[in-house]
Design a protein around this motif. Structure first.
Motif, PDB file in Angstrom:
ATOM      1  N   HIS A 138       0.856  -1.186   0.000  1.00  0.00           N
ATOM      2  CA  HIS A 138       0.000   0.000   0.000  1.00  0.00           C
ATOM      3  C   HIS A 138       0.893   1.238   0.000  1.00  0.00           C
ATOM      4  O   HIS A 138       1.827   1.334   0.798  1.00  0.00           O
ATOM      5  N   PHE A 139       0.616   2.182  -0.910  1.00  0.00           N
ATOM      6  CA  PHE A 139       1.431   3.389  -0.983  1.00  0.00           C
ATOM      7  C   PHE A 139       0.586   4.614  -0.650  1.00  0.00           C
ATOM      8  O   PHE A 139      -0.626   4.648  -0.894  1.00  0.00           O
ATOM      9  N   VAL A 140       1.249   5.619  -0.073  1.00  0.00           N
ATOM     10  CA  VAL A 140       0.641   6.918   0.211  1.00  0.00           C
ATOM     11  C   VAL A 140       1.607   7.980  -0.299  1.00  0.00           C
ATOM     12  O   VAL A 140       2.725   8.110   0.208  1.00  0.00           O
ATOM     13  N   ALA A 141       1.182   8.732  -1.308  1.00  0.00           N
ATOM     14  CA  ALA A 141       2.006   9.794  -1.887  1.00  0.00           C
ATOM     15  C   ALA A 141       1.433  11.144  -1.471  1.00  0.00           C
ATOM     16  O   ALA A 141       0.236  11.399  -1.637  1.00  0.00           O
ATOM     17  N   THR A 142       2.292  11.998  -0.907  1.00  0.00           N
ATOM     18  CA  THR A 142       1.878  13.344  -0.508  1.00  0.00           C
ATOM     19  C   THR A 142       2.274  14.321  -1.609  1.00  0.00           C
ATOM     20  O   THR A 142       3.467  14.524  -1.871  1.00  0.00           O
ATOM     21  N   LEU A 143       1.275  14.920  -2.249  1.00  0.00           N
ATOM     22  CA  LEU A 143       1.501  15.861  -3.338  1.00  0.00           C
ATOM     23  C   LEU A 143       1.336  17.285  -2.809  1.00  0.00           C
ATOM     24  O   LEU A 143       0.436  17.552  -2.004  1.00  0.00           O
ATOM     25  N   THR A 144       2.189  18.182  -3.263  1.00  0.00           N
ATOM     26  CA  THR A 144       2.128  19.573  -2.803  1.00  0.00           C
ATOM     27  C   THR A 144       2.378  20.522  -3.969  1.00  0.00           C
ATOM     28  O   THR A 144       2.966  20.144  -4.992  1.00  0.00           O
ATOM     29  N   GLN A 145       1.932  21.769  -3.772  1.00  0.00           N
ATOM     30  CA  GLN A 145       2.267  22.883  -4.668  1.00  0.00           C
ATOM     31  C   GLN A 145       1.844  24.168  -3.975  1.00  0.00           C
ATOM     32  O   GLN A 145       0.839  24.210  -3.284  1.00  0.00           O
ATOM     33  N   ASN A 146       2.620  25.208  -4.116  1.00  0.00           N
ATOM     34  CA  ASN A 146       2.237  26.524  -3.592  1.00  0.00           C
ATOM     35  C   ASN A 146       2.654  27.638  -4.551  1.00  0.00           C
ATOM     36  O   ASN A 146       2.730  28.796  -4.163  1.00  0.00           O
ATOM     37  N   LEU A 147       2.927  27.240  -5.787  1.00  0.00           N
ATOM     38  CA  LEU A 147       3.334  28.242  -6.769  1.00  0.00           C
ATOM     39  C   LEU A 147       2.136  29.068  -7.218  1.00  0.00           C
ATOM     40  O   LEU A 147       2.198  30.302  -7.258  1.00  0.00           O
ATOM     41  N   ASN A 148       1.058  28.397  -7.551  1.00  0.00           N
ATOM     42  CA  ASN A 148      -0.166  29.080  -7.978  1.00  0.00           C
ATOM     43  C   ASN A 148      -1.185  28.990  -6.845  1.00  0.00           C
ATOM     44  O   ASN A 148      -1.935  28.019  -6.742  1.00  0.00           O
ATOM     45  N   ARG A 149      -1.172  29.991  -5.979  1.00  0.00           N
ATOM     46  CA  ARG A 149      -2.051  29.953  -4.819  1.00  0.00           C
ATOM     47  C   ARG A 149      -3.512  30.055  -5.247  1.00  0.00           C
ATOM     48  O   ARG A 149      -3.879  30.908  -6.052  1.00  0.00           O
ATOM     49  N   GLY A 150      -4.300  29.151  -4.668  1.00  0.00           N
ATOM     50  CA  GLY A 150      -5.720  29.147  -4.977  1.00  0.00           C
ATOM     51  C   GLY A 150      -6.060  28.368  -6.221  1.00  0.00           C
ATOM     52  O   GLY A 150      -7.223  28.033  -6.439  1.00  0.00           O
ATOM     53  N   ALA A 151      -5.067  28.051  -7.052  1.00  0.00           N
ATOM     54  CA  ALA A 151      -5.341  27.297  -8.271  1.00  0.00           C
ATOM     55  C   ALA A 151      -5.469  25.814  -7.938  1.00  0.00           C
ATOM     56  O   ALA A 151      -4.765  25.288  -7.081  1.00  0.00           O
ATOM     57  N   VAL A 152      -6.367  25.134  -8.628  1.00  0.00           N
ATOM     58  CA  VAL A 152      -6.602  23.716  -8.400  1.00  0.00           C
ATOM     59  C   VAL A 152      -5.710  22.911  -9.333  1.00  0.00           C
ATOM     60  O   VAL A 152      -5.686  23.147 -10.548  1.00  0.00           O
ATOM     61  N   ASN A 153      -4.960  21.979  -8.758  1.00  0.00           N
ATOM     62  CA  ASN A 153      -4.144  21.053  -9.533  1.00  0.00           C
ATOM     63  C   ASN A 153      -4.876  19.719  -9.597  1.00  0.00           C
ATOM     64  O   ASN A 153      -5.203  19.135  -8.560  1.00  0.00           O
ATOM     65  N   ALA A 154      -5.115  19.239 -10.799  1.00  0.00           N
ATOM     66  CA  ALA A 154      -5.841  17.984 -10.982  1.00  0.00           C
ATOM     67  C   ALA A 154      -5.128  17.154 -12.028  1.00  0.00           C
ATOM     68  O   ALA A 154      -4.472  17.677 -12.938  1.00  0.00           O
ATOM     69  N   GLY A 155      -5.237  15.844 -11.877  1.00  0.00           N
ATOM     70  CA  GLY A 155      -4.614  14.949 -12.836  1.00  0.00           C
ATOM     71  C   GLY A 155      -4.667  13.522 -12.322  1.00  0.00           C
ATOM     72  O   GLY A 155      -5.516  13.162 -11.505  1.00  0.00           O
ATOM     73  N   ARG A 156      -3.715  12.710 -12.788  1.00  0.00           N
ATOM     74  CA  ARG A 156      -3.655  11.308 -12.388  1.00  0.00           C
ATOM     75  C   ARG A 156      -2.234  10.946 -11.969  1.00  0.00           C
ATOM     76  O   ARG A 156      -1.266  11.504 -12.489  1.00  0.00           O
ATOM     77  N   LEU A 157      -2.150  10.013 -11.040  1.00  0.00           N
ATOM     78  CA  LEU A 157      -0.859   9.554 -10.515  1.00  0.00           C
ATOM     79  C   LEU A 157      -0.673   8.087 -10.883  1.00  0.00           C
ATOM     80  O   LEU A 157      -1.600   7.278 -10.751  1.00  0.00           O
ATOM     81  N   GLN A 158       0.534   7.763 -11.332  1.00  0.00           N
ATOM     82  CA  GLN A 158       0.898   6.387 -11.637  1.00  0.00           C
ATOM     83  C   GLN A 158       2.233   6.062 -10.967  1.00  0.00           C
ATOM     84  O   GLN A 158       3.057   6.950 -10.738  1.00  0.00           O
ATOM     85  N   VAL A 159       2.431   4.795 -10.673  1.00  0.00           N
ATOM     86  CA  VAL A 159       3.648   4.335  -9.998  1.00  0.00           C
ATOM     87  C   VAL A 159       4.287   3.239 -10.837  1.00  0.00           C
ATOM     88  O   VAL A 159       3.585   2.403 -11.431  1.00  0.00           O
ATOM     89  N   SER A 160       5.608   3.228 -10.879  1.00  0.00           N
ATOM     90  CA  SER A 160       6.363   2.142 -11.496  1.00  0.00           C
ATOM     91  C   SER A 160       7.470   1.718 -10.535  1.00  0.00           C
ATOM     92  O   SER A 160       7.918   2.513  -9.697  1.00  0.00           O
ATOM     93  N   VAL A 161       7.897   0.458 -10.649  1.00  0.00           N
ATOM     94  CA  VAL A 161       8.889  -0.099  -9.723  1.00  0.00           C
ATOM     95  C   VAL A 161      10.005  -0.749 -10.533  1.00  0.00           C
ATOM     96  O   VAL A 161       9.743  -1.502 -11.482  1.00  0.00           O
ATOM     97  N   GLU A 162      11.248  -0.460 -10.147  1.00  0.00           N
ATOM     98  CA  GLU A 162      12.415  -1.086 -10.757  1.00  0.00           C
ATOM     99  C   GLU A 162      13.019  -2.083  -9.778  1.00  0.00           C
ATOM    100  O   GLU A 162      13.020  -1.854  -8.564  1.00  0.00           O
ATOM    101  N   GLY A 163      13.542  -3.186 -10.334  1.00  0.00           N
ATOM    102  CA  GLY A 163      14.160  -4.194  -9.488  1.00  0.00           C
ATOM    103  C   GLY A 163      14.718  -5.318 -10.324  1.00  0.00           C
ATOM    104  O   GLY A 163      14.958  -5.169 -11.527  1.00  0.00           O
ATOM    105  N   THR A 164      14.932  -6.453  -9.688  1.00  0.00           N
ATOM    106  CA  THR A 164      15.477  -7.619 -10.381  1.00  0.00           C
ATOM    107  C   THR A 164      14.530  -8.792 -10.209  1.00  0.00           C
ATOM    108  O   THR A 164      13.894  -8.965  -9.157  1.00  0.00           O
ATOM    109  N   HIS A 165      14.456  -9.592 -11.264  1.00  0.00           N
ATOM    110  CA  HIS A 165      13.629 -10.794 -11.246  1.00  0.00           C
ATOM    111  C   HIS A 165      14.362 -11.878 -12.015  1.00  0.00           C
ATOM    112  O   HIS A 165      14.722 -11.681 -13.180  1.00  0.00           O
TER     113      HIS A 165
END
Length: 245
Positions: A141-168
């Motif tokens: 289970h992952f929890v990602a904390t997203l932040t921004q304060n460049l555009n105050r009051g502006a709404v940031n919307a979109g989608r988040l994806q995760v990828s994992v690197e390793g060995t198999h």
């Protein structure tokens, strides 16, 4: 011929007691009587007063009431002591929880000040922190904390994806979002916020896969996508993200 009469037998003579013998006899009789008197007095003390030394029923009841009162008092004190111990333990636990809450609130205030305070450094959309926790042997289970304060009051919307690197099986491998979700064309997790938001989701790793790094990709509705990478170990510890390239 008439026999001559037999001579009369002489009566035994009782010798009078001498004064010494008479005194000895009187003394012996007196001592015997005295001994009998002392013996009777001793028997009376032993057996005659036995009943007098026994407590009366009223005394027994009074003693039993006193014993019951003492036992009740001891039980009450024991309960009071246990209640005090329990209350003290609860108080210590409550104080520890309050200290933890205060520490969390202070951290939150410091976090808010960094992004919305008057002296906060202006930064655009970024992944401030990523945390990973195991849900099962292969699910995380992952929890990602997203932040921004460049555009105050502006709404940031979109989608988040995760990828994992390793060995198999001894080979380097990168698992895309669809692989981790085990769903072809899996959509990312939606986000929408003004200053910060925590986005959560689950990942499924293949058996015998050894992860080394995890990347978070943000695809905003407007603007260019951005990606930030974390080491797997830092994500388990909840370390802040490395700056985006």
């Amino acid at each position: 011929m008439i026999d001559p009469p037999a001579p009369a037998q002489a009566k035994p003579q009782i010798q009078p007691l001498t004064p010494l013998a008479r005194g000895t006899l009187y003394t012996t009789v007196a001592l015997l009587l005295l001994a009998l008197c002392f013996g009777g007095w001793g028997l009376w003390k032993v057996f005659g007063n036995a009943d007098a030394d026994q407590p009366t029923p009223a005394q027994l009841q009074a003693q039993q009431r006193k014993i019951d009162q003492l036992e009740q008092r001891a039980a009450t004190l024991a309960r009071s002591d246990q209640i005090s111990r329990d209350a003290n333990g609860d108080l210590q636990s409550t104080l520890a929880e309050r200290d933890e809450e205060i520490a969390g609130l202070r951290a939150d205030v410091a976090f808010y000040e960094r992004f919305v305070g008057a002296t906060a450094q202006r930064r655009g959309l970024t992944v401030h922190e990523l945390q990973l926790q195991p849900s099962s042997d292969l699910t995380w289970h992952f929890v990602a904390t997203l932040t921004q304060n460049l555009n105050r009051g502006a709404v940031n919307a979109g989608r988040l994806q995760v990828s994992v690197e390793g060995t198999h099986a001894g080979k380097l491998q990168r698992l895309a979002w669809a692989d981790l979700r085990q769903q072809p064309n899996a959509p990312g997790v939606e986000y929408s916020f003004k200053y910060f938001q925590q986005v959560e989701g689950d990942l499924m790793l293949p058996a015998d896969f050894k992860p080394s790094r995890v990347a978070v990709r943000l695809v905003p509705q407007s603007g260019s996508p951005l990606e930030q990478s974390f080491s797997w170990a830092d994500s388990l510890a909840g370390a802040p993200a490395a700056p985006a390239p």
